[in-house]
Design a protein around this motif. Structure first.
Motif, PDB file in Angstrom:
ATOM      1  N   ASP A 118       0.946  -0.129  -2.732  1.00 24.50           N
ATOM      2  CA  ASP A 118       1.829  -0.946  -1.894  1.00 24.50           C
ATOM      3  C   ASP A 118       2.756  -1.829  -2.715  1.00 24.50           C
ATOM      4  O   ASP A 118       3.844  -2.203  -2.256  1.00 24.50           O
ATOM      5  CB  ASP A 118       0.993  -1.826  -0.959  1.00 24.50           C
ATOM      6  CG  ASP A 118       0.320  -1.015   0.142  1.00 24.50           C
ATOM      7  OD1 ASP A 118       0.713   0.159   0.313  1.00 24.50           O
ATOM      8  OD2 ASP A 118      -0.596  -1.554   0.801  1.00 24.50           O
ATOM      9  N   ILE A 171      13.343   4.755   0.764  1.00 25.09           N
ATOM     10  CA  ILE A 171      12.321   4.713  -0.285  1.00 25.09           C
ATOM     11  C   ILE A 171      12.688   3.624  -1.285  1.00 25.09           C
ATOM     12  O   ILE A 171      13.836   3.540  -1.735  1.00 25.09           O
ATOM     13  CB  ILE A 171      12.220   6.070  -1.018  1.00 25.09           C
ATOM     14  CG1 ILE A 171      11.935   7.194  -0.023  1.00 25.09           C
ATOM     15  CG2 ILE A 171      11.151   6.025  -2.105  1.00 25.09           C
ATOM     16  CD1 ILE A 171      12.048   8.583  -0.620  1.00 25.09           C
ATOM     17  N   ARG A 187       6.774  11.146   5.611  1.00 26.22           N
ATOM     18  CA  ARG A 187       6.140   9.952   5.040  1.00 26.22           C
ATOM     19  C   ARG A 187       4.918  10.327   4.210  1.00 26.22           C
ATOM     20  O   ARG A 187       4.727   9.837   3.099  1.00 26.22           O
ATOM     21  CB  ARG A 187       5.705   8.971   6.144  1.00 26.22           C
ATOM     22  CG  ARG A 187       6.801   8.127   6.724  1.00 26.22           C
ATOM     23  CD  ARG A 187       6.213   6.908   7.442  1.00 26.22           C
ATOM     24  NE  ARG A 187       5.142   7.239   8.362  1.00 26.22           N
ATOM     25  CZ  ARG A 187       5.310   7.588   9.641  1.00 26.22           C
ATOM     26  NH1 ARG A 187       6.531   7.684  10.142  1.00 26.22           N
ATOM     27  NH2 ARG A 187       4.270   7.852  10.401  1.00 26.22           N
ATOM     28  N   HIS A 188       4.107  11.217   4.736  1.00 29.72           N
ATOM     29  CA  HIS A 188       2.880  11.611   4.038  1.00 29.72           C
ATOM     30  C   HIS A 188       3.200  12.331   2.731  1.00 29.72           C
ATOM     31  O   HIS A 188       2.597  12.038   1.687  1.00 29.72           O
ATOM     32  CB  HIS A 188       2.039  12.520   4.944  1.00 29.72           C
ATOM     33  CG  HIS A 188       0.771  12.990   4.298  1.00 29.72           C
ATOM     34  ND1 HIS A 188       0.683  14.184   3.604  1.00 29.72           N
ATOM     35  CD2 HIS A 188      -0.462  12.415   4.218  1.00 29.72           C
ATOM     36  CE1 HIS A 188      -0.531  14.325   3.138  1.00 29.72           C
ATOM     37  NE2 HIS A 188      -1.255  13.273   3.497  1.00 29.72           N
ATOM     38  N   THR A 192       4.805   9.785   0.226  1.00 27.93           N
ATOM     39  CA  THR A 192       3.811   8.792  -0.189  1.00 27.93           C
ATOM     40  C   THR A 192       2.797   9.395  -1.157  1.00 27.93           C
ATOM     41  O   THR A 192       2.431   8.781  -2.168  1.00 27.93           O
ATOM     42  CB  THR A 192       3.096   8.204   1.029  1.00 27.93           C
ATOM     43  OG1 THR A 192       4.053   7.554   1.875  1.00 27.93           O
ATOM     44  CG2 THR A 192       2.033   7.202   0.609  1.00 27.93           C
ATOM     45  N   THR A 244       2.422   8.178  -4.982  1.00 25.92           N
ATOM     46  CA  THR A 244       1.108   7.674  -5.394  1.00 25.92           C
ATOM     47  C   THR A 244       0.651   8.357  -6.676  1.00 25.92           C
ATOM     48  O   THR A 244       0.103   7.718  -7.583  1.00 25.92           O
ATOM     49  CB  THR A 244       0.072   7.884  -4.281  1.00 25.92           C
ATOM     50  OG1 THR A 244       0.494   7.191  -3.094  1.00 25.92           O
ATOM     51  CG2 THR A 244      -1.292   7.366  -4.705  1.00 25.92           C
ATOM     52  N   TYR A 280       7.577   1.745  -1.429  1.00 28.82           N
ATOM     53  CA  TYR A 280       7.446   1.801   0.024  1.00 28.82           C
ATOM     54  C   TYR A 280       8.219   3.009   0.534  1.00 28.82           C
ATOM     55  O   TYR A 280       9.173   3.468  -0.092  1.00 28.82           O
ATOM     56  CB  TYR A 280       7.937   0.521   0.700  1.00 28.82           C
ATOM     57  CG  TYR A 280       9.413   0.241   0.553  1.00 28.82           C
ATOM     58  CD1 TYR A 280      10.363   0.904   1.352  1.00 28.82           C
ATOM     59  CD2 TYR A 280       9.874  -0.703  -0.360  1.00 28.82           C
ATOM     60  CE1 TYR A 280      11.720   0.641   1.226  1.00 28.82           C
ATOM     61  CE2 TYR A 280      11.229  -0.969  -0.494  1.00 28.82           C
ATOM     62  CZ  TYR A 280      12.138  -0.288   0.300  1.00 28.82           C
ATOM     63  OH  TYR A 280      13.485  -0.542   0.167  1.00 28.82           O
ATOM     64  N   VAL A 281       7.765   3.546   1.661  1.00 31.64           N
ATOM     65  CA  VAL A 281       8.421   4.685   2.314  1.00 31.64           C
ATOM     66  C   VAL A 281       8.536   4.357   3.790  1.00 31.64           C
ATOM     67  O   VAL A 281       7.512   4.140   4.459  1.00 31.64           O
ATOM     68  CB  VAL A 281       7.627   5.997   2.118  1.00 31.64           C
ATOM     69  CG1 VAL A 281       8.359   7.158   2.803  1.00 31.64           C
ATOM     70  CG2 VAL A 281       7.429   6.297   0.642  1.00 31.64           C
TER      71      VAL A 281
END
Length: 440
Positions: free
Chosen positions: A388, A414, A366-367, A370, A374, A392-393
């Motif tokens: 947001d 995703i 996730r990190h 994301t 981003t 989304y993940v």
């Protein structure tokens, strides 16, 4: 254990354990076309020419000079010039060399428009047609499209000499008409390759000399239906371009090589999320087929990207669509962006295979994803005022149940909101009647 150290400041490097996702390349095309060894080799080239066998497999080329040396361009153009000086030129030899020049013009157009590197796959007998099986090639022998399956850098596939490949070299003074059915079959093979791998798009050219109405009919009858998945991996540009020629001989060539360069230039200057349109064409003398706005609009509706001439602005790319009729895959930049994101995430998360399938792995995935998305949002690739709203993940216990864990599977869902081009900009102009001035 290290020995005693004098007083001072000491730094120890330690891995943070953070897994980063690195974006894959999007600017490297593969060109497939005719090439042959010259009768007399050129001496003094910077790099030795490839042999016939070496030309049949994918070869990385990093500039026009390298291509010219490796594929004996100077020797071949010299042979062509000498043949044309004859009172009765050998038509077969002339046409074989002209077929080789199509590939060379495409590669030159790519580098002239901002490309930096490409792969080339050759067919070494220009006198013969190329069948669907020959174009598909053999992955084990690394020939044809099969040879490109093991080259992940490739993001575009073009066959500039495809229409020459539909028939053997003609000995007639006036060659017979092109076989559009055979050409469509070859195009289908290229598109099928791209759809299967899903990390590259096919850059296609219509037959030469078509009028706008003919081009619309060709797109509607000979290419994959807009309702199919194939259409999302297909880009068609019209019309052909007139160039000064690598040997100083003015000729009309398919636009795929120049367009691959425009795609690469746009990726470098703006990013893969920017539609590769409203860009100047370099190394082009003219666009021989002119069209009206209405004709352009009809072709645009068919998923045909037009090359136009605008007063004071030069020669421009005026279209950025795939052949797809789907809202999701209508635009080139959206299809290429999704392929880029999927390929980048896939290639940078192979470390997760065989890791313990638990909360720690899900959190790390996730990190990583994301953070990557981003960065893409900050560059302008995704819509939304904040991350947001852009993506989304989900990778947690909601989509990784005990049943999926028992199967050894990790699921990561995703969703993204890609930017779409402002293809139609509308202005409303209202005339306000002037008011009479006040009398003193």
């Amino acid at each position: 254990m290290s020995g005693p150290k004098p007083p001072g400041v000491f730094v120890t490097e330690k891995s943070s354990g953070v897994r980063m996702i690195v974006g894959t390349g999007t600017s490297t095309p593969a060109f497939l076309g005719y090439t042959q060894l010259p009768e007399h080799e050129t001496e003094g080239t910077a790099t030795p020419p490839f042999t016939a066998d070496e030309r049949k497999i994918p070869r990385l080329i990093r500039g026009w000079r390298e291509f010219a040396d490796r594929y004996s361009i100077e020797a071949l153009t010299k042979e062509l010039a000498e043949l044309l000086k004859a009172v009765t030129p050998d038509l077969v030899k002339v046409r074989k060399l002209e077929r080789c020049s199509v590939l060379a013009e495409a590669v030159y157009g790519f580098f002239a428009n901002g490309g930096t590197s490409c792969y080339v796959v050759g067919f070494t007998d220009p006198s013969k047609a190329v069948t669907v099986e020959m174009l598909a090639g053999d992955a084990e022998a690394r020939t044809g499209l099969g040879g490109l399956e093991t080259v992940p850098e490739v993001a575009m596939v073009a066959v500039p000499g495809l229409w020459d490949m539909t028939a053997d070299v003609s000995t007639e003074k006036t060659p017979p008409p092109l076989d559009q059915t055979k050409g469509a079959a070859l195009m289908g093979t290229v598109v099928g390759h791209c759809k299967t791998l899903r990390d590259r798009l096919a850059l296609l050219d219509p037959p030469p000399g078509l009028l706008p109405e003919d081009a619309k009919e060709f797109a509607g009858t000979k290419l994959p239906s807009p309702d199919t998945d194939d259409a999302a991996f297909t880009a068609l540009y019209y019309p052909w371009l007139t160039v000064p020629g690598i040997d100083g001989t003015r000729r009309t060539v398919p636009p795929c090589g120049h367009m691959a360069g425009v795609w690469a230039r746009t990726d470098t200057e703006r990013g893969v999320f920017k539609a590769p349109a409203n860009q100047n064409l370099r190394g082009v003398l003219e666009i021989p087929t002119l069209m009206t706005d209405d004709q352009n609009g009809e072709l645009n509706d068919k998923g045909v990207n037009c090359l136009r001439v605008f007063p004071g602005r030069g020669l421009l790319v005026w279209g950025a669509r795939t052949r797809s009729g789907s809202r999701d895959w209508k635009y080139l930049n959206v299809r290429r962006l999704v392929s880029f994101l999927a390929d980048s995430i896939q290639q940078s998360t192979t470390w997760a295979v065989f890791e313990p399938n638990d909360d720690r792995l899900w959190a790390t995935l996730r990190h990583s994803i994301t953070t990557f998305l981003t960065d893409q949002w900050r560059q302008g690739a995704l819509q939304g005022r904040k991350p947001d709203e852009a993506f989304y993940v989900i990778c947690d216990g909601t989509n990784n149940t005990s049943a999926t864990i028992d199967k050894g599977e990790v699921h990561c869902d995703i969703g993204i909101a890609p930017v779409r081009p402002a293809e139609f900009v509308h202005f409303t102009i209202t005339q306000i009647a002037g008011q009479p001035g006040a009398s003193g």
